[in-house]
Design a protein around this motif. Structure first.
Motif, PDB file in Angstrom:
ATOM      1  N   ALA A   1      -3.653   3.992 -15.569  1.00 40.17           N
ATOM      2  CA  ALA A   1      -2.758   5.183 -15.747  1.00 40.17           C
ATOM      3  C   ALA A   1      -1.988   5.426 -14.302  1.00 40.17           C
ATOM      4  CB  ALA A   1      -3.476   6.406 -15.739  1.00 40.17           C
ATOM      5  N   LEU A   2      -2.609   5.146 -13.254  1.00 33.55           N
ATOM      6  CA  LEU A   2      -1.991   5.442 -11.954  1.00 33.55           C
ATOM      7  C   LEU A   2      -0.937   4.117 -11.568  1.00 33.55           C
ATOM      8  CD1 LEU A   2      -5.023   5.794  -9.687  1.00 33.55           C
ATOM      9  CD2 LEU A   2      -3.004   7.550 -10.036  1.00 33.55           C
ATOM     10  N   ALA A   3      -1.421   2.937 -12.091  1.00 32.82           N
ATOM     11  CA  ALA A   3      -0.306   1.887 -12.105  1.00 32.82           C
ATOM     12  C   ALA A   3       0.979   1.941 -12.935  1.00 32.82           C
ATOM     13  CB  ALA A   3      -1.080   0.532 -12.529  1.00 32.82           C
ATOM     14  N   ALA A   4       0.758   2.612 -14.127  1.00 35.23           N
ATOM     15  CA  ALA A   4       1.638   2.756 -15.102  1.00 35.23           C
ATOM     16  C   ALA A   4       2.777   4.093 -14.506  1.00 35.23           C
ATOM     17  CB  ALA A   4       1.201   3.436 -16.462  1.00 35.23           C
ATOM     18  N   ALA A   5       2.284   5.054 -13.846  1.00 37.54           N
ATOM     19  CA  ALA A   5       3.148   6.032 -13.183  1.00 37.54           C
ATOM     20  C   ALA A   5       3.747   5.556 -12.079  1.00 37.54           C
ATOM     21  CB  ALA A   5       2.314   6.986 -12.617  1.00 37.54           C
ATOM     22  N   MET A   6       3.071   4.620 -11.159  1.00 38.20           N
ATOM     23  CA  MET A   6       3.781   3.905  -9.981  1.00 38.20           C
ATOM     24  C   MET A   6       5.009   3.021 -10.679  1.00 38.20           C
ATOM     25  SD  MET A   6       0.661   2.740  -7.531  1.00 38.20           S
ATOM     26  CE  MET A   6      -0.370   4.105  -7.246  1.00 38.20           C
ATOM     27  N   TYR A   7       4.814   2.221 -11.544  1.00 35.15           N
ATOM     28  CA  TYR A   7       5.738   1.320 -12.090  1.00 35.15           C
ATOM     29  C   TYR A   7       6.883   2.255 -12.695  1.00 35.15           C
ATOM     30  CZ  TYR A   7       7.159  -3.080 -14.150  1.00 35.15           C
ATOM     31  OH  TYR A   7       7.700  -4.173 -14.632  1.00 35.15           O
ATOM     32  N   ILE A   8       6.758   3.119 -13.483  1.00 36.76           N
ATOM     33  CA  ILE A   8       7.689   3.776 -14.197  1.00 36.76           C
ATOM     34  C   ILE A   8       8.456   4.731 -13.019  1.00 36.76           C
ATOM     35  CG2 ILE A   8       8.257   5.870 -15.730  1.00 36.76           C
ATOM     36  CD1 ILE A   8       5.614   4.955 -17.376  1.00 36.76           C
ATOM     37  N   THR A   9       7.982   5.161 -11.999  1.00 31.72           N
ATOM     38  CA  THR A   9       8.680   5.779 -11.047  1.00 31.72           C
ATOM     39  C   THR A   9       9.224   5.039  -9.961  1.00 31.72           C
ATOM     40  OG1 THR A   9       6.647   6.417  -9.842  1.00 31.72           O
ATOM     41  CG2 THR A   9       7.729   7.904 -11.286  1.00 31.72           C
ATOM     42  N   GLY A  10       9.181   3.526 -10.045  1.00 32.69           N
ATOM     43  CA  GLY A  10       9.875   2.687  -9.254  1.00 32.69           C
ATOM     44  C   GLY A  10       9.040   1.956  -8.346  1.00 32.69           C
ATOM     45  N   TYR A  11       7.784   2.195  -8.247  1.00 33.87           N
ATOM     46  CA  TYR A  11       6.693   1.591  -7.434  1.00 33.87           C
ATOM     47  C   TYR A  11       6.041   0.484  -7.871  1.00 33.87           C
ATOM     48  CZ  TYR A  11       8.061   5.438  -4.404  1.00 33.87           C
ATOM     49  OH  TYR A  11       8.594   6.645  -3.478  1.00 33.87           O
ATOM     50  N   LYS A  12       6.861  -0.521  -8.386  1.00 32.49           N
ATOM     51  CA  LYS A  12       6.150  -1.935  -8.984  1.00 32.49           C
ATOM     52  C   LYS A  12       5.238  -2.379  -8.263  1.00 32.49           C
ATOM     53  CE  LYS A  12      10.446  -2.046 -12.137  1.00 32.49           C
ATOM     54  NZ  LYS A  12      11.538  -3.241 -12.687  1.00 32.49           N
ATOM     55  N   GLN A  13       5.514  -2.832  -7.109  1.00 33.54           N
ATOM     56  CA  GLN A  13       4.772  -3.523  -6.101  1.00 33.54           C
ATOM     57  C   GLN A  13       3.299  -2.788  -5.819  1.00 33.54           C
ATOM     58  OE1 GLN A  13       4.971  -6.811  -5.235  1.00 33.54           O
ATOM     59  NE2 GLN A  13       7.020  -6.787  -6.644  1.00 33.54           N
ATOM     60  N   GLU A  14       3.215  -1.624  -5.673  1.00 31.37           N
ATOM     61  CA  GLU A  14       2.288  -0.615  -5.364  1.00 31.37           C
ATOM     62  C   GLU A  14       1.271  -0.833  -6.723  1.00 31.37           C
ATOM     63  OE1 GLU A  14       5.284   0.704  -2.557  1.00 31.37           O
ATOM     64  OE2 GLU A  14       5.317   0.146  -4.627  1.00 31.37           O
TER      65      GLU A  14
ATOM     66  N   ILE B   1       0.877  -1.278  -0.069  1.00 31.49           N
ATOM     67  CA  ILE B   1      -0.129  -0.058   0.010  1.00 31.49           C
ATOM     68  C   ILE B   1       0.843   1.419  -0.020  1.00 31.49           C
ATOM     69  CG2 ILE B   1      -1.519   1.418   1.326  1.00 31.49           C
ATOM     70  CD1 ILE B   1      -2.854  -1.378   2.345  1.00 31.49           C
ATOM     71  N   PRO B   2       0.614   2.167  -0.811  1.00 33.50           N
ATOM     72  CA  PRO B   2       1.707   3.355  -1.099  1.00 33.50           C
ATOM     73  C   PRO B   2       1.642   4.104   0.279  1.00 33.50           C
ATOM     74  CG  PRO B   2       0.034   3.084  -2.864  1.00 33.50           C
ATOM     75  CD  PRO B   2      -0.468   2.254  -1.777  1.00 33.50           C
ATOM     76  N   ASP B   3       2.926   4.766   0.539  1.00 30.72           N
ATOM     77  CA  ASP B   3       3.030   5.596   1.702  1.00 30.72           C
ATOM     78  C   ASP B   3       2.676   7.070   1.186  1.00 30.72           C
ATOM     79  OD1 ASP B   3       3.672   3.689   3.547  1.00 30.72           O
ATOM     80  OD2 ASP B   3       5.811   3.591   2.772  1.00 30.72           O
ATOM     81  N   PHE B   4       2.424   7.257  -0.015  1.00 33.92           N
ATOM     82  CA  PHE B   4       2.181   8.693  -0.676  1.00 33.92           C
ATOM     83  C   PHE B   4       0.746   8.750  -1.064  1.00 33.92           C
ATOM     84  CE2 PHE B   4       4.118   5.607  -3.854  1.00 33.92           C
ATOM     85  CZ  PHE B   4       2.935   5.753  -4.622  1.00 33.92           C
ATOM     86  N   PRO B   5       0.349   9.701  -0.992  1.00 36.63           N
ATOM     87  CA  PRO B   5      -1.077  10.179  -1.381  1.00 36.63           C
ATOM     88  C   PRO B   5      -1.415   9.542  -2.840  1.00 36.63           C
ATOM     89  CG  PRO B   5      -0.273  12.084  -0.665  1.00 36.63           C
ATOM     90  CD  PRO B   5       1.058  11.382  -0.767  1.00 36.63           C
ATOM     91  N   VAL B   6      -2.747   9.256  -2.993  1.00 33.46           N
ATOM     92  CA  VAL B   6      -3.116   8.639  -4.251  1.00 33.46           C
ATOM     93  C   VAL B   6      -4.564   9.298  -4.435  1.00 33.46           C
ATOM     94  CG1 VAL B   6      -3.669   6.966  -6.128  1.00 33.46           C
ATOM     95  CG2 VAL B   6      -1.769   6.565  -4.179  1.00 33.46           C
ATOM     96  N   ALA B   7      -4.775  10.095  -5.548  1.00 31.60           N
ATOM     97  CA  ALA B   7      -5.993  10.800  -5.636  1.00 31.60           C
ATOM     98  C   ALA B   7      -6.394  10.962  -7.172  1.00 31.60           C
ATOM     99  CB  ALA B   7      -5.790  12.485  -5.167  1.00 31.60           C
ATOM    100  N   MET B   8      -7.649  11.325  -7.236  1.00 28.48           N
ATOM    101  CA  MET B   8      -8.403  11.581  -8.492  1.00 28.48           C
ATOM    102  C   MET B   8      -9.406  12.861  -8.330  1.00 28.48           C
ATOM    103  SD  MET B   8     -10.924   8.667  -9.394  1.00 28.48           S
ATOM    104  CE  MET B   8     -12.583   8.453  -8.639  1.00 28.48           C
ATOM    105  N   TRP B   9      -9.467  13.380  -9.484  1.00 23.37           N
ATOM    106  CA  TRP B   9     -10.711  14.302  -9.874  1.00 23.37           C
ATOM    107  C   TRP B   9     -11.635  13.293 -10.768  1.00 23.37           C
ATOM    108  CZ3 TRP B   9      -5.578  16.308 -10.155  1.00 23.37           C
ATOM    109  CH2 TRP B   9      -5.230  17.090  -9.341  1.00 23.37           C
TER     110      TRP B   9
END
Length: 231
Positions: free
Chosen positions: A148-161, A36-44
């Motif tokens: 989209a969120l998963a792709a951004a996480m993966y690319i920035t190094g948060y693959k498990q998230e 579970i991410p330690d950072f905020p995850v949000a959407m409009w």
């Protein structure tokens, strides 16, 4: 899709892979908590999508994303079509400290969505990836919120998230399966420019290979030529 290898992968990807779903569900709750991410995850949410098919709303119901009001600011990385830069591994620090957000709107209504009003400090585009969600399956760049969120996480190094989020959907496994090569390429880049360069090189390579396959298939095979029999 124009690129034949993507088409082949799509044909071999099962959206309802029950075995994969069972394997994912067998993971321990402890492992899931760790992802579970330690950072905020949000959407409009602009209320333009079918609520029953909206991946963003499902994530919200699971408390995996925070819903923002239309004019509410978000200081982290924002995935939006109005951005001028592409997400890259260099954005990891932004995601780590300020989080990541996505705009949930219909691709058919992009032009009438007040995206400019969001005014993100760190707006980002996603590079070329192929959607595997049931609504836009097989379409390039038309990702759902969770993709989209998963792709951004993966690319920035948060693959498990990223895998945790995709694992909440029965079809989620297919997104990484289809795009793994590209995701890994992007994750090894350094900045936005190198991601765009890698994207273009990949597309050009696949187009060349497709042309080569087409050219080869235009030649008659040995079985097509008839031998002259001596009489």
């Amino acid at each position: 899709m124009a690129m034949q290898n993507i088409v082949n992968k799509l044909e071999n990807t099962d959206l309802n892979d029950e075995k994969s779903s069972e394997e994912r569900s067998s993971s321990s709750s402890e492992d899931e908590c760790e992802a579970i991410p330690d950072f905020p995850v949000a959407m409009w949410d602009f209320n333009q999508c079918d609520p029953k098919k909206c991946s963003g709303r499902k994530l919200a119901r699971m408390n995996l994303v925070k819903c923002l009001k239309p004019k509410q600011r978000f200081h982290g990385l924002v995935l939006t079509p109005t951005a001028q830069k592409c997400v890259s591994p260099s954005d990891r620090d932004i995601v780590e400290h300020k989080g990541v957000a996505v705009v949930d709107c219909s691709w058919a209504k992009i032009d009438e969505t007040p995206l400019a009003a969001l005014k993100p400090a760190h707006g980002r585009l996603l590079p070329f990836l192929v959607a595997t969600n049931p609504v836009n399956y097989g379409k390039p760049c038309q990702l759902s919120c969770v993709e989209a969120l998963a792709a951004a996480m993966y690319i920035t190094g948060y693959k498990q998230e990223a895998r945790l989020y995709m694992g909440k959907f029965s079809w989620g496994h297919s997104f990484e399966e289809l795009n793994r090569e590209l995701l890994e390429i992007y994750a090894r880049c350094t900045d936005s420019k190198s991601v765009i360069k890698a994207q273009n090189e990949y597309i050009e390579k696949e187009q060349r290979e497709q042309e080569n396959r087409k050219t080869t298939s235009d030649f008659p095979s040995s079985s097509d030529s008839s031998d002259d029999d001596d009489e």
